[in-house]
Design an enzyme around this catalytic site. Sequence first.
Site, short mmCIF file in Angstrom:
data_model
loop_
_atom_site.label_atom_id
_atom_site.label_comp_id
_atom_site.label_asym_id
_atom_site.label_seq_id
_atom_site.Cartn_x
_atom_site.Cartn_y
_atom_site.Cartn_z
N SER A 1 0.84 -1.18 0.00
CA SER A 1 0.00 0.00 0.00
C SER A 1 0.88 1.24 0.00
O SER A 1 2.03 1.20 0.46
CB SER A 1 -0.87 -0.01 1.27
OG SER A 1 -1.51 1.23 1.46
N TYR B 1 -0.94 -0.38 10.41
CA TYR B 1 -1.10 -0.73 9.00
C TYR B 1 0.09 -0.21 8.19
O TYR B 1 0.67 -0.94 7.38
CB TYR B 1 -2.41 -0.17 8.47
CG TYR B 1 -2.70 -0.54 7.04
CD1 TYR B 1 -3.30 -1.76 6.73
CD2 TYR B 1 -2.40 0.33 6.00
CE1 TYR B 1 -3.58 -2.11 5.41
CE2 TYR B 1 -2.67 -0.01 4.69
CZ TYR B 1 -3.26 -1.22 4.39
OH TYR B 1 -3.54 -1.56 3.09
#
Length: 187
Positions: free
Chosen positions: A140, A153
């Site tokens: 990501s 994350y």
Amino acid sequence: MKTLDKKVAIVTGATSGIGARIAEAFVHEGAHVVLAGRREAEGESKASSLGETATFVRTDVSVEEDVEALVAHTVERHGRLDIMVNNAGGPGNGASVTGFDGEVFQRTLAVHVHGTMYGTKYAARQMLAQRSGSIINMASLAGKVAGWSGLDYSTAKAAVLHLTRCSAVDLGEHGIRVNSEPFSTLV
């Protein structure tokens, strides 16, 4: 002839979202796909909707034995493994570093980082025997840009990016490609 004709692929986190879409695209391109995830009802339903070239295996990627069994099942059923997509994941927690819960942080790392490592490890063992294969680790932008997402994350996705680079160096000379995209736009 389709792009992935007769290839065998595993897609983790395939019960919904990006993983489900990857599985759909792979089946459409001719691959035999083993969908993996924790949600059994959703996984069975998704595999059934994709037809006879798709199956589901309940897998918690944070449990090494589950991932080992997933790869073993795939090779036993199909005789090979050509593509491993380490896609399983979940949203992060938006807490500040000063208020972060250690157990939440560990769980995020277990799914994103350990799950990717286990998937890479067991897929690579099979692919080394074949002298070919492709491992795709979903990352990501959060792994490259601080503040884009939650602390856990973002940290996990940064680790996935580096794990991918290290694995590519380790496995590349053996005919195994290991790639990641810092954006979620692989399919």
